[in-house]
Design a protein around this motif. Structure first.
Motif, mmCIF file in Angstrom:
data_model
loop_
_atom_site.group_PDB
_atom_site.id
_atom_site.type_symbol
_atom_site.label_atom_id
_atom_site.label_comp_id
_atom_site.label_asym_id
_atom_site.label_seq_id
_atom_site.Cartn_x
_atom_site.Cartn_y
_atom_site.Cartn_z
ATOM 1 N N ASN A 128 -2.662 -5.454 -8.033
ATOM 2 C CA ASN A 128 -2.797 -4.314 -8.943
ATOM 3 C C ASN A 128 -1.694 -3.293 -8.706
ATOM 4 N N PHE A 129 -1.332 -3.090 -7.450
ATOM 5 C CA PHE A 129 -0.201 -2.214 -7.117
ATOM 6 C C PHE A 129 1.069 -2.750 -7.773
ATOM 7 N N HIS A 130 1.259 -4.056 -7.687
ATOM 8 C CA HIS A 130 2.436 -4.707 -8.282
ATOM 9 C C HIS A 130 2.460 -4.493 -9.799
ATOM 10 N N ASP A 131 1.301 -4.597 -10.429
ATOM 11 C CA ASP A 131 1.225 -4.408 -11.878
ATOM 12 C C ASP A 131 1.674 -3.003 -12.283
ATOM 13 N N VAL A 132 1.360 -2.026 -11.451
ATOM 14 C CA VAL A 132 1.684 -0.633 -11.766
ATOM 15 C C VAL A 132 3.127 -0.282 -11.387
ATOM 16 N N HIS A 133 3.563 -0.733 -10.221
ATOM 17 C CA HIS A 133 4.850 -0.302 -9.686
ATOM 18 C C HIS A 133 5.978 -1.335 -9.848
ATOM 19 N N GLY A 134 5.615 -2.554 -10.197
ATOM 20 C CA GLY A 134 6.642 -3.572 -10.389
ATOM 21 C C GLY A 134 7.070 -4.275 -9.128
ATOM 22 N N HIS A 135 6.378 -4.038 -8.027
ATOM 23 C CA HIS A 135 6.689 -4.719 -6.766
ATOM 24 C C HIS A 135 5.480 -4.622 -5.854
ATOM 25 N N LEU A 136 5.431 -5.471 -4.841
ATOM 26 C CA LEU A 136 4.330 -5.438 -3.886
ATOM 27 C C LEU A 136 4.413 -4.174 -3.033
ATOM 28 N N PRO A 137 3.282 -3.724 -2.506
ATOM 29 C CA PRO A 137 3.311 -2.504 -1.697
ATOM 30 C C PRO A 137 4.165 -2.669 -0.453
ATOM 31 N N GLN A 138 4.781 -1.591 -0.057
ATOM 32 C CA GLN A 138 5.563 -1.535 1.173
ATOM 33 C C GLN A 138 5.149 -0.275 1.930
ATOM 34 N N ASP A 139 5.615 -0.136 3.158
ATOM 35 C CA ASP A 139 5.325 1.080 3.913
ATOM 36 C C ASP A 139 5.889 2.287 3.178
ATOM 37 N N ILE A 140 5.194 3.398 3.297
ATOM 38 C CA ILE A 140 5.655 4.660 2.719
ATOM 39 C C ILE A 140 6.745 5.223 3.625
ATOM 40 N N VAL A 141 7.911 5.538 3.056
ATOM 41 C CA VAL A 141 9.064 5.965 3.847
ATOM 42 C C VAL A 141 9.521 7.365 3.437
ATOM 43 N N ASP A 142 10.360 7.975 4.297
ATOM 44 C CA ASP A 142 10.935 9.271 3.946
ATOM 45 C C ASP A 142 12.213 9.050 3.143
ATOM 46 N N LYS A 143 12.917 10.125 2.830
ATOM 47 C CA LYS A 143 14.103 10.030 1.978
ATOM 48 C C LYS A 143 15.236 9.238 2.625
ATOM 49 N N ASN A 144 15.152 9.061 3.951
ATOM 50 C CA ASN A 144 16.167 8.283 4.663
ATOM 51 C C ASN A 144 15.733 6.841 4.908
ATOM 52 N N GLY A 145 14.569 6.488 4.401
ATOM 53 C CA GLY A 145 14.078 5.122 4.557
ATOM 54 C C GLY A 145 13.297 4.873 5.833
ATOM 55 N N LYS A 146 12.990 5.920 6.583
ATOM 56 C CA LYS A 146 12.214 5.745 7.808
ATOM 57 C C LYS A 146 10.734 5.594 7.463
ATOM 58 N N PRO A 147 10.075 4.525 7.940
ATOM 59 C CA PRO A 147 8.651 4.323 7.654
ATOM 60 C C PRO A 147 7.789 5.445 8.230
ATOM 61 N N LEU A 188 4.120 5.831 6.834
ATOM 62 C CA LEU A 188 2.739 5.377 6.718
ATOM 63 C C LEU A 188 2.706 3.923 6.266
ATOM 64 N N SER A 189 1.659 3.228 6.640
ATOM 65 C CA SER A 189 1.537 1.803 6.323
ATOM 66 C C SER A 189 1.287 1.549 4.838
ATOM 67 N N TRP A 190 1.622 0.336 4.426
ATOM 68 C CA TRP A 190 1.278 -0.125 3.080
ATOM 69 C C TRP A 190 -0.238 -0.105 2.874
ATOM 70 N N ARG A 191 -0.997 -0.135 3.973
ATOM 71 C CA ARG A 191 -2.461 -0.072 3.867
ATOM 72 C C ARG A 191 -2.901 1.282 3.314
ATOM 73 N N VAL A 192 -2.106 2.308 3.578
ATOM 74 C CA VAL A 192 -2.356 3.619 2.979
ATOM 75 C C VAL A 192 -1.937 3.603 1.514
ATOM 76 N N ALA A 193 -0.817 2.944 1.232
ATOM 77 C CA ALA A 193 -0.277 2.913 -0.136
ATOM 78 C C ALA A 193 -1.238 2.293 -1.138
ATOM 79 N N ILE A 194 -2.071 1.334 -0.691
ATOM 80 C CA ILE A 194 -2.970 0.661 -1.639
ATOM 81 C C ILE A 194 -4.347 1.313 -1.710
ATOM 82 N N LEU A 195 -4.547 2.432 -1.027
ATOM 83 C CA LEU A 195 -5.863 3.086 -1.060
ATOM 84 C C LEU A 195 -6.376 3.346 -2.476
ATOM 85 N N PRO A 196 -5.530 3.806 -3.413
ATOM 86 C CA PRO A 196 -6.053 4.039 -4.769
ATOM 87 C C PRO A 196 -6.541 2.763 -5.456
#
Length: 214
Positions: free
Chosen positions: A33-52, A54-62
């Motif tokens: 479902n995340f893929h359907d909305v965002h066009g890709h599988l969930p990944q870790d949440i990163v900052d503007k420099n690409g540093k991880p 939060l986990s992808w497990r947080v990203a799929i909470l909704p």
């Protein structure tokens, strides 16, 4: 009584295995479902420099009916910031493995992270990029050691290095895994062996899978 105890134990094991497989099924569905909305599988949440952070497990909470919890996170702060670490204790039941020792805030549901794996740092993987076949590639597996569910930590994978130990497992050498097509399989890691397991981890190695799942 001597006959009853083993029978009860088998029933409990079967119930735990079914419950865990249902958890994996819901996690896989959330990833789709995340893929359907965002066009890709969930990944870790990163900052503007690409540093991880939060986990992808947080990203799929909704996508697992936990949007209220998702909104409590500060997505621009790391998992162990003063604010975010308070949310570790609110781990959803979907991340609790009923077959393994349980510790508050720790989960055994992880992906493989590294070159060629589905959770490759810095890459937004589309389902179409899994050219080895969705039914031949591991999305999420149930294996130790457990990690904080919000921490951007999975099972490190390097095609040129040995796989790290996957212990404990739900049942001796067997574990449950969600494949990228959403199906749930029981994997006997001893029977499969490391060479075949590597083929299941890599999404586009081009190598055929020469065994049948149980």
């Amino acid at each position: 009584m001597g006959l009853l105890v083993p029978a009860v134990q088998r029933v409990r094991e079967a119930a735990s295995r079914l419950s865990s497989q249902n958890n994996l099924k819901q996690i896989a569905l959330a990833c789709h479902n995340f893929h359907d909305v965002h066009g890709h599988l969930p990944q870790d949440i990163v900052d503007k420099n690409g540093k991880p952070l939060l986990s992808w497990r947080v990203a799929i909470l909704p996508y697992i009916e936990q949007e209220a919890l998702y909104k409590q996170f500060k997505l621009d702060e790391p998992w162990d910031s003063e604010h975010n670490k308070k949310l570790i204790e609110q781990m959803p039941k979907i991340y609790v493995s009923p077959s393994l020792p349980q510790f508050p805030g720790l989960t055994y549901y992880k992906g493989f992270s590294g070159p060629g794996a589905v959770f490759e740092t810095g890459k937004k993987i589309k389902l179409q990029a899994i050219t080895d076949g969705l039914s031949n590639t591991i999305l999420v597996i149930e294996a130790g050691p457990p990690v904080p569910w919000t921490k951007p930590e999975d099972i490190p994978f390097d095609p040129k290095k040995p796989l790290p130990p996957l212990q404990p497992l739900p049942r001796e050498t067997q574990t449950n895994a969600a494949l990228c097509d959403g199906s749930i399989r029981v994997l006997d890691l001893k029977k499969i062996g490391e060479k075949r397991l590597r083929l299941l981890i890599q999404r586009d190695d081009g190598q055929p899978i020469d065994f049948d799942f149980e």
